[in-house]
Design a protein around this motif. Structure first.
Motif, PDB file in Angstrom:
ATOM      1  N   PRO A  91       0.836  -1.206   0.000  1.00 55.26           N
ATOM      2  CA  PRO A  91       0.000   0.000   0.000  1.00 55.26           C
ATOM      3  C   PRO A  91       0.872   1.258   0.000  1.00 55.26           C
ATOM      4  N   ASN A 142       1.010   5.834  -0.875  1.00 58.50           N
ATOM      5  CA  ASN A 142       0.268   7.079  -1.092  1.00 58.50           C
ATOM      6  C   ASN A 142       0.513   7.573  -2.518  1.00 58.50           C
ATOM      7  N   SER A 198      -1.182   5.927  -5.900  1.00 59.09           N
ATOM      8  CA  SER A 198      -1.772   5.401  -4.673  1.00 59.09           C
ATOM      9  C   SER A 198      -2.220   3.957  -4.856  1.00 59.09           C
ATOM     10  N   THR A 221      -4.235   1.325  -2.407  1.00 61.85           N
ATOM     11  CA  THR A 221      -4.918   1.195  -1.130  1.00 61.85           C
ATOM     12  C   THR A 221      -4.817  -0.235  -0.603  1.00 61.85           C
ATOM     13  N   SER A 222      -5.183  -0.397   0.671  1.00 60.23           N
ATOM     14  CA  SER A 222      -5.260  -1.746   1.232  1.00 60.23           C
ATOM     15  C   SER A 222      -6.251  -2.592   0.465  1.00 60.23           C
TER      16      SER A 222
END
Length: 346
Positions: free
Chosen positions: A150, A152, A159, A161-162
């Motif tokens: 994960p 940013n 990015s 995300t989880s």
């Protein structure tokens, strides 16, 4: 738990358990078993007891959200259950107490030689997760995303995300694809799978993120493209009635766009979108007593000589759907019902 003489004799099956808002799948072949996600331990223990199972060869956690892992620490620490191996990916963005408890219990049991802990739940693990006649194939994340984790928006890959890193697991029963378990896969994770040409085909799809938002600009398009990629005959939404308004209508519409009215759709619990009024806590009829919050409830997928079969049977699920105010799993054409899980597949 049920008494031993009440246990079923099914040997090879995948159970999609009704755990409320969350995901939990129990796949077993006689004494061998695999668990994918465990937000609540009691429904899983009850399912294991029904078939006399006390060993989990592989405990697979798709990602670190509580509605996928909250019961994992209790399962590993249970006196009457042996968990041989834990598979989970690192995620430094998750600061939940449940995730820290899980890692603490896993570290303690690993130090005492009681469990093998593997933090490489990605395509590189394929071949190590098979168990008797149960095939477990990791379709995502690939090596590139797994190595990054994960991130940013400042990362060169952007990015991640989880949810985007959520492990996508395909279960095979006796050599045939049976169930696709995408966890909370989001639109960017799905786009990465499409980019590298992953074969996602499976007769049963447990829809990602409980039928909620996908992270795409157009949730309907996301559902349409995912359904086209998987080509399922049955789509399951594992969700809790009291948590969110899932599955979202645009998700159902996208599935219908791709697959028409022949695809079966089943929810573990009655969605408030389908029935806004209050429901009694339980109902009793000739099929027994069960939670009225359940729609299809827990579902069983089995391998037969003619392919993949699933239940519950006609009367329980149809009777529930018939009582709902506006069931999304149904379409109407001149009074003919298409699309509800009407029968066990022949």
């Amino acid at each position: 738990m049920e008494l031993p003489n009440q246990r079923t004799s099914i040997q090879l099956s995948a159970q999609i358990l009704n755990v409320g808002h969350g995901n939990c799948s129990f796949i077993y072949d006689g004494p061998s078993g695999v668990v994918v996600d465990v937000p609540a331990v009691v429904p899983l223990l009850e399912a294991m007891d029904r078939v006399g199972a006390s060993t989990v060869d592989h405990l697979i956690l798709s990602h670190a959200d509580n509605d996928h892992i909250k019961g994992a620490a209790a399962l590993m620490a249970h006196d009457e259950v042996t968990v041989k191996a834990l598979w989970a990916n690192p995620d430094s963005t998750k600061l939940s107490e449940a995730f820290i408890d899980l890692l603490t219990v896993a570290a303690d049991r690993h130090q005492r030689g009681l469990i093998n802990v593997c933090t490489n739940l990605n395509v590189g693990a394929n071949g190590a997760l098979n168990c008797a006649r149960i095939g477990v194939r990791i379709l995502h994340p690939g090596i590139l995303w797994a190595g990054v984790g994960p991130t940013n928006g400042k990362h060169p890959l952007g990015s991640i995300t989880s949810n985007g890193m959520s492990a996508v697991v395909r279960i095979e029963l006796d050599g045939s694809p049976a169930v696709l378990l995408p966890g909370d896969l989001d639109a960017k994770g799905f786009a990465e799978m499409q980019r590298v040409g992953v074969d996602m085909a499976a007769p049963v799809l447990v829809f990602p993120h409980h039928g909620g938002r996908s992270g795409a600009a157009d949730n309907r398009e996301f559902a349409r493209e995912l359904a086209r990629a998987v080509q399922p005959e049955l789509v399951i939404f594992s969700h809790g009635r009291s948590s969110f308004l899932n599955p979202r209508k645009e998700i159902i519409d996208g599935i219908r766009d791709a697959l028409g009215s022949k695809v079966r759709i089943a929810c573990t619990q009655v969605s408030r979108t389908c029935h806004a009024s209050a429901l009694p806590s339980s109902i009793s009829n000739e099929q027994g007593t069960y939670s009225k919050l359940a729609c299809a409830g827990s579902l069983s997928i089995t391998a037969t000589s003619r392919g993949i079969s699933w239940s519950p049977g006609v009367s329980r699920h149809s009777a529930t759907v018939d009582s709902l105010e506006s069931p999304m799993c149904r379409t109407w054409e001149i009074g003919v019902d298409h699309g509800v899980l009407q029968t066990e597949k022949e």
